[in-house]
Write a protein that holds these residues in place. Structure first.
Motif, PDB file in Angstrom:
ATOM      1  N   HIS A   7     -46.922  -0.086 -59.390  1.00 44.10           N
ATOM      2  CA  HIS A   7     -45.620  -0.747 -59.490  1.00 44.10           C
ATOM      3  C   HIS A   7     -45.080  -1.019 -58.098  1.00 44.10           C
ATOM      4  CE1 HIS A   7     -41.549  -1.640 -60.695  1.00 44.10           C
ATOM      5  NE2 HIS A   7     -41.980  -1.728 -61.941  1.00 44.10           N
ATOM      6  N   GLU A   8     -44.783  -2.284 -57.818  1.00 48.21           N
ATOM      7  CA  GLU A   8     -44.373  -2.670 -56.475  1.00 48.21           C
ATOM      8  C   GLU A   8     -43.101  -1.975 -56.008  1.00 48.21           C
ATOM      9  OE1 GLU A   8     -41.871  -6.750 -57.454  1.00 48.21           O
ATOM     10  OE2 GLU A   8     -43.775  -6.886 -56.428  1.00 48.21           O
ATOM     11  N   TRP A   9     -42.226  -1.554 -56.924  1.00 47.04           N
ATOM     12  CA  TRP A   9     -40.988  -0.883 -56.516  1.00 47.04           C
ATOM     13  C   TRP A   9     -41.263   0.497 -55.915  1.00 47.04           C
ATOM     14  CZ3 TRP A   9     -36.124  -2.582 -55.743  1.00 47.04           C
ATOM     15  CH2 TRP A   9     -35.870  -3.896 -56.124  1.00 47.04           C
ATOM     16  N   ALA A  10     -42.471   0.991 -56.075  1.00 44.86           N
ATOM     17  CA  ALA A  10     -42.848   2.239 -55.393  1.00 44.86           C
ATOM     18  C   ALA A  10     -42.721   2.046 -53.884  1.00 44.86           C
ATOM     19  CB  ALA A  10     -44.274   2.641 -55.769  1.00 44.86           C
ATOM     20  N   ALA A  11     -42.961   0.835 -53.400  1.00 49.17           N
ATOM     21  CA  ALA A  11     -42.844   0.558 -51.959  1.00 49.17           C
ATOM     22  C   ALA A  11     -41.418   0.795 -51.472  1.00 49.17           C
ATOM     23  CB  ALA A  11     -43.273  -0.880 -51.655  1.00 49.17           C
ATOM     24  N   VAL A  12     -40.446   0.476 -52.303  1.00 47.96           N
ATOM     25  CA  VAL A  12     -39.045   0.687 -51.933  1.00 47.96           C
ATOM     26  C   VAL A  12     -38.754   2.179 -51.856  1.00 47.96           C
ATOM     27  CG1 VAL A  12     -36.641   0.270 -52.617  1.00 47.96           C
ATOM     28  CG2 VAL A  12     -38.377  -1.529 -52.938  1.00 47.96           C
ATOM     29  N   CYS A  13     -39.222   2.926 -52.837  1.00 44.53           N
ATOM     30  CA  CYS A  13     -39.023   4.384 -52.829  1.00 44.53           C
ATOM     31  C   CYS A  13     -39.685   5.024 -51.611  1.00 44.53           C
ATOM     32  CB  CYS A  13     -39.597   4.998 -54.100  1.00 44.53           C
ATOM     33  SG  CYS A  13     -38.796   4.443 -55.614  1.00 44.53           S
ATOM     34  N   GLN A  83     -42.456   0.477 -39.800  1.00 41.76           N
ATOM     35  CA  GLN A  83     -42.253  -0.967 -39.940  1.00 41.76           C
ATOM     36  C   GLN A  83     -43.027  -1.517 -41.145  1.00 41.76           C
ATOM     37  OE1 GLN A  83     -39.779  -2.179 -38.390  1.00 41.76           O
ATOM     38  NE2 GLN A  83     -39.584  -0.590 -36.844  1.00 41.76           N
ATOM     39  N   ARG A  84     -44.230  -0.988 -41.406  1.00 42.26           N
ATOM     40  CA  ARG A  84     -44.977  -1.436 -42.592  1.00 42.26           C
ATOM     41  C   ARG A  84     -44.205  -1.093 -43.870  1.00 42.26           C
ATOM     42  NH1 ARG A  84     -49.602   0.033 -39.474  1.00 42.26           N
ATOM     43  NH2 ARG A  84     -49.568   2.164 -40.297  1.00 42.26           N
ATOM     44  N   LEU A  85     -43.660   0.123 -43.913  1.00 38.14           N
ATOM     45  CA  LEU A  85     -42.872   0.527 -45.076  1.00 38.14           C
ATOM     46  C   LEU A  85     -41.632  -0.354 -45.219  1.00 38.14           C
ATOM     47  CD1 LEU A  85     -43.260   4.354 -44.555  1.00 38.14           C
ATOM     48  CD2 LEU A  85     -43.877   3.152 -46.664  1.00 38.14           C
ATOM     49  N   SER A  86     -40.968  -0.622 -44.117  1.00 42.40           N
ATOM     50  CA  SER A  86     -39.769  -1.462 -44.132  1.00 42.40           C
ATOM     51  C   SER A  86     -40.100  -2.867 -44.628  1.00 42.40           C
ATOM     52  CB  SER A  86     -39.156  -1.512 -42.729  1.00 42.40           C
ATOM     53  OG  SER A  86     -38.032  -2.347 -42.692  1.00 42.40           O
ATOM     54  N   GLN A  95     -37.996 -10.946 -51.233  1.00 41.88           N
ATOM     55  CA  GLN A  95     -38.965 -12.038 -51.169  1.00 41.88           C
ATOM     56  C   GLN A  95     -39.725 -12.112 -52.484  1.00 41.88           C
ATOM     57  OE1 GLN A  95     -41.047 -11.087 -47.536  1.00 41.88           O
ATOM     58  NE2 GLN A  95     -39.419 -11.921 -46.261  1.00 41.88           N
ATOM     59  N   ASN A  96     -40.994 -12.428 -52.416  1.00 39.67           N
ATOM     60  CA  ASN A  96     -41.802 -12.631 -53.617  1.00 39.67           C
ATOM     61  C   ASN A  96     -42.519 -11.381 -54.097  1.00 39.67           C
ATOM     62  OD1 ASN A  96     -41.138 -15.370 -53.725  1.00 39.67           O
ATOM     63  ND2 ASN A  96     -42.740 -15.882 -52.258  1.00 39.67           N
ATOM     64  N   GLY A  97     -42.111 -10.229 -53.626  1.00 38.07           N
ATOM     65  CA  GLY A  97     -42.714  -8.985 -54.075  1.00 38.07           C
ATOM     66  C   GLY A  97     -43.824  -8.511 -53.160  1.00 38.07           C
ATOM     67  N   PHE A  98     -44.236  -7.274 -53.376  1.00 38.84           N
ATOM     68  CA  PHE A  98     -45.314  -6.661 -52.608  1.00 38.84           C
ATOM     69  C   PHE A  98     -46.636  -7.028 -53.251  1.00 38.84           C
ATOM     70  CE2 PHE A  98     -48.110  -2.940 -51.817  1.00 38.84           C
ATOM     71  CZ  PHE A  98     -48.196  -3.045 -50.441  1.00 38.84           C
ATOM     72  N   ARG A  99     -47.525  -7.611 -52.463  1.00 37.11           N
ATOM     73  CA  ARG A  99     -48.792  -8.116 -52.995  1.00 37.11           C
ATOM     74  C   ARG A  99     -49.988  -7.225 -52.647  1.00 37.11           C
ATOM     75  NH1 ARG A  99     -46.271 -11.018 -56.403  1.00 37.11           N
ATOM     76  NH2 ARG A  99     -45.300 -12.898 -55.665  1.00 37.11           N
ATOM     77  N   GLY A 100     -49.715  -6.013 -52.177  1.00 34.38           N
ATOM     78  CA  GLY A 100     -50.809  -5.146 -51.736  1.00 34.38           C
ATOM     79  C   GLY A 100     -51.530  -4.404 -52.835  1.00 34.38           C
ATOM     80  N   GLY A 101     -50.988  -4.420 -54.036  1.00 37.69           N
ATOM     81  CA  GLY A 101     -51.613  -3.724 -55.151  1.00 37.69           C
ATOM     82  C   GLY A 101     -51.689  -2.223 -54.919  1.00 37.69           C
ATOM     83  N   VAL A 102     -52.533  -1.571 -55.706  1.00 39.50           N
ATOM     84  CA  VAL A 102     -52.681  -0.112 -55.624  1.00 39.50           C
ATOM     85  C   VAL A 102     -53.162   0.306 -54.244  1.00 39.50           C
ATOM     86  CG1 VAL A 102     -53.945   1.887 -56.532  1.00 39.50           C
ATOM     87  CG2 VAL A 102     -53.018   0.181 -58.108  1.00 39.50           C
ATOM     88  N   LYS A 103     -54.127  -0.397 -53.672  1.00 34.74           N
ATOM     89  CA  LYS A 103     -54.632  -0.040 -52.344  1.00 34.74           C
ATOM     90  C   LYS A 103     -53.541  -0.154 -51.283  1.00 34.74           C
ATOM     91  CE  LYS A 103     -59.564  -0.914 -52.869  1.00 34.74           C
ATOM     92  NZ  LYS A 103     -60.007   0.463 -52.838  1.00 34.74           N
ATOM     93  N   GLY A 104     -52.734  -1.189 -51.365  1.00 42.52           N
ATOM     94  CA  GLY A 104     -51.641  -1.350 -50.422  1.00 42.52           C
ATOM     95  C   GLY A 104     -50.606  -0.241 -50.560  1.00 42.52           C
ATOM     96  N   LEU A 105     -50.316   0.136 -51.795  1.00 38.59           N
ATOM     97  CA  LEU A 105     -49.375   1.232 -52.021  1.00 38.59           C
ATOM     98  C   LEU A 105     -49.950   2.557 -51.520  1.00 38.59           C
ATOM     99  CD1 LEU A 105     -47.977   0.292 -55.548  1.00 38.59           C
ATOM    100  CD2 LEU A 105     -46.742   0.242 -53.368  1.00 38.59           C
ATOM    101  N   GLN A 106     -51.252   2.737 -51.677  1.00 35.51           N
ATOM    102  CA  GLN A 106     -51.882   3.955 -51.153  1.00 35.51           C
ATOM    103  C   GLN A 106     -51.742   4.020 -49.633  1.00 35.51           C
ATOM    104  OE1 GLN A 106     -55.778   3.425 -52.913  1.00 35.51           O
ATOM    105  NE2 GLN A 106     -55.310   4.849 -54.582  1.00 35.51           N
TER     106      GLN A 106
END
Length: 136
Positions: A7-13, A83-86, A95-106
């Motif tokens: 879930h892309e909102w994990a990036a916000v958390c 900065q990557r997290l930000s 913007q258009n959301g986080f496009r990194g998928g599970v690997k990007g979130l990891q």
């Protein structure tokens, strides 16, 4: 663990976890008790309590620092992961959301872990002014 959800909102958390660790570091950082160090860094005591993520120039020409600016200035070892997290959080929220998928979130989880480790070791401190040595 959050990354597994995909879930892309994990990036916000993840970002805001890092953000609050940095805000804690700013509150505890001894650099703000050293006028010589603050002058050398171009910051004032006001920078200890940033009101925004990014800074701006005041109408009188002075600088109000944001948290992102202070991370670069004071906490270089965490600048890249912070900065990557930000950026990932900004992508989700504005913007258009986080496009990194599970690997990007990891990867973002690893970024947060590196910040957590330095925070737990009380290693997030600004560079202190060199001690005055020598005689008259």
């Amino acid at each position: 663990m959050m990354a597994q959800s995909g879930h892309e909102w994990a990036a916000v958390c993840l970002f805001y976890s890092a953000h609050h660790l940095v805000k804690r570091a700013l509150l505890l950082d001894p650099v703000f008790n050293d006028p010589t160090a603050m002058t050398a860094l171009g910051i004032t005591r006001q920078a200890q309590h940033p009101a925004s993520h990014t800074g701006h120039t005041r109408s009188d020409g002075g600088r109000l620092f944001g948290v992102n600016d202070l991370v670069l200035k004071l906490y270089k070892p965490i600048d890249a992961p912070y900065q990557r997290l930000s950026q990932a959080s900004h992508q989700v929220r504005y913007q258009n959301g986080f496009r990194g998928g599970v690997k990007g979130l990891q990867k973002l989880e690893q970024d947060l872990a590196s910040i957590e480790n330095l925070s737990a070791a009380n290693a997030l401190q600004g560079p202190m002014a060199a001690p005055v040595t020598g005689g008259r």
